[in-house]
Write an enzyme that holds these catalytic residues in place. Sequence first.
Site, short mmCIF file in Angstrom:
data_model
loop_
_atom_site.label_atom_id
_atom_site.label_comp_id
_atom_site.label_asym_id
_atom_site.label_seq_id
_atom_site.Cartn_x
_atom_site.Cartn_y
_atom_site.Cartn_z
N ASP A 1 80.09 9.76 46.89
CA ASP A 1 80.54 11.15 46.88
C ASP A 1 79.66 11.98 45.95
O ASP A 1 78.88 11.44 45.13
CB ASP A 1 82.00 11.16 46.39
CG ASP A 1 82.80 12.35 46.91
OD1 ASP A 1 82.20 13.31 47.38
OD2 ASP A 1 84.04 12.29 46.81
N ASP B 1 86.34 17.37 54.33
CA ASP B 1 87.63 17.08 53.69
C ASP B 1 88.78 17.62 54.52
O ASP B 1 89.94 17.31 54.25
CB ASP B 1 87.69 17.73 52.30
CG ASP B 1 87.07 16.83 51.25
OD1 ASP B 1 86.75 15.68 51.57
OD2 ASP B 1 86.90 17.30 50.11
C1 DGJ Z 1 85.91 14.52 47.81
C2 DGJ Z 1 85.90 13.70 49.07
O1 DGJ Z 1 85.43 14.43 50.14
C3 DGJ Z 1 87.30 13.16 49.31
O2 DGJ Z 1 87.35 12.48 50.52
C4 DGJ Z 1 87.67 12.27 48.17
O3 DGJ Z 1 86.83 11.15 48.14
C5 DGJ Z 1 87.59 13.04 46.86
N1 DGJ Z 1 86.32 13.70 46.72
C6 DGJ Z 1 87.82 12.14 45.70
O4 DGJ Z 1 87.60 12.73 44.51
#
Ligand code: DGJ
Length: 736
Positions: free
Chosen positions: A479, A549
């Site tokens: 990430d 997301d």
């Molecule tokens: C952003 C990601 O896109 C989410 O899926 C998740 O992993 C969060 N960060 C976790 O902090």
Amino acid sequence: MPIIFHPSTNTFHLYNNTLSYIIKILPNRQIGNLYFGHKIHDQENFDHLFELANRGVRVCVDEIHNNFSLEHIKQEFPSPYKGDMRLGSIDLAQSNGSHIVEFYYDHHEIFFGKRPLEGLPSTYIESDQEATSLWITLKDPLLHITAILQYTLYEKRAVLTRSVKLCNEGKDTVVIEALSSLNLDLPDADYDMMTLTGAWARERSIKIHPLHEGIQSIYSLRGHSSANFNPFFALKRKETTENQGEAIGVSFVYSGNFLAQVDVDSFNTARINLQIHPATFSWPLHPNQTFQAPEAILVYSNQGINFMSQTFHDLFRQRLVRGPYRDKSRPILINNWEGTYMDFDENILLEMAKEAKNLGVELFVLDDGWFEGRNTDTTSLGDWWADRVKLPHGLSALAKKINDLGLEFGLWIEPEMISKRSHLYQNHPDWILCVPDRNASVGRNQYVLDFSNPDVVDYIARQLENILDHTAVRYIKWDMNRSMSEVYSSSHLPQEQGMIYHKYILGVYRLYERLIQKYPHILFESCASGGGRFDPGMLYYAPQTWTSDNTDAIERLKIQYGTSLVYPLSCMGSHVSAAPNHQLLRNTPLNTRANVAYFGTFGYELDPRVLLPSEKEEIRRQIDFMKKNRSLLQFGTFYRLLSPFENKEAAWMVVSNDRLEAIVGYYRPLQEVNERFRRLPLQGLDPNLLYAIEGKSYKAYGDELMHVGLITTDLSCQEQTDEGDYVSKLFILHAK
Ligand code: DGJ
């Protein structure tokens, strides 16, 4: 050989069955472009395509050639500020204060195959017969700088790649202030420009606007390619549709700041230009040093936008993504993020994993919150060891227990980031990107590690290796949750600060390469607050990317539809999440959530412990369906049929390579009263094959389904049995 040089006319013709690209050494020994487009017959002489517009008001190269004005000539590597009044391909700051350069043809090399770009991601070949390359070496006689224009034409793909490498063979340092990977001058500007723009949770919306005089551009200055502008655009003719007409696709194999622009001049020519964003780039090139620019990809289609996309899909799937997962269907995973966020412990995870296993899931992914002290997003990034309160037996014991349940284990990391509340920050406060004596801006309570410093990258690599050497990790979600600011490295000299954005991304690439070489069995999924780094550079290391997301099925229609303009389904992370949806609080039927997520890597993002028995039953059926069909869905040919950006419904389909099978996804977000009849013309089927359509009593030939259409209606025809909003349906076609 599909690249031919005609010495009598100094002309290069690069062609395959789809496209021709014709360039020429001009009378002043710069390289000019004569043509790019549909494949045409080769000829010794294409000089009639050289348009030396002899206009009244002009600046010419010298007194002898006083009808030779660069302003009106289509060029491959234009030098700026020398009579061509448009932006050029290169800006070199020299010790005498001049920015004037003159790059003239010196020699060239044509060879079978394609060479990798040192330290950078790029498309590749598996046998030399797949592609032919042309490297044209230009020299500036005064500076003794060499520019090598690098072209590769794939024999069986409508793809031409381009890049450039600079070598300083002189005695003085020059500073590269701008360097284009691609410059392409088109003879007219009668195109619409398609871009993929957006923001967090609404990534990659398709935007279309006609080219107009002046510069139109997309860019990133965020340090990552961004959700705001994807490093891609297409130029399509007004009459081009998904299935017919001309389109040129341009993509950048790079994950950092970029600038992609089209400059339309007063004579209706269009200059395409693609480069690392010059505003944050300034690279001293010392004697004997080289600089390699990232790769640009040009796709030509004369069969509409779908063919352009399919060409990108095949290229990225087959010759950009690497590793054992390249040709493998992707594991069906469950990710605990939306199920628990950071509020979990070992028992909760094991209960979730047990339930997930019963549903047929194959991989359990532990997301954010597993490392020491990480209970909120204010702390602990940089301290990559297990939190012993939540996970008293550690990570490797957890992985083992999950493996014992019959699931693979996957782990979330955010290696480029640091929290001030961390051991790492206490020990190395100078490892963040920030300007001395100035405030450092903060995003999601975190700071960016200085990945331009090899010591930082090495430290993080060793921390991760420490986990991976002792834990059975099969999948990593990498990430990156904030854009970069105050990009200044305390490990570099003041005059080197213009290198940091680019060096940072080279550091990211190096860490990826180190990990994938050492742990080739691990499937990486890249992520940047969802789809903030969905770019070809990342796909070279991580075969899939978390698309957004936003897991709401209806919003995902647009996000996945837009993403499919360039990126294949096998790379698109797509999960079924709980209802109501956590981003929009919208309730959509479970089958619609799956019907959207099937067109991607597929997984779940929810707490399986709280599912109703009926939901579990349905999910079991979904997983069985995906296991049966994932190789068709992820490796078949994808067609967009109905755009959610332009219609009340959306539809797409995948056809198997032998055209015996197809799956159509049809989505109708809002129910209407007294609906109209609907027929959906399909694509890519064999016109002569008779297809059975699961659930329908009749069969239809491919030609009927493509020209008359598939009946998708409708309450009035009793075709659509689900009433209400957010309805969807899969049509499964077999011709066996
Ligand atoms: C952003 C990601 O896109 C989410 O899926 C998740 O992993 C969060 N960060 C976790 O902090």
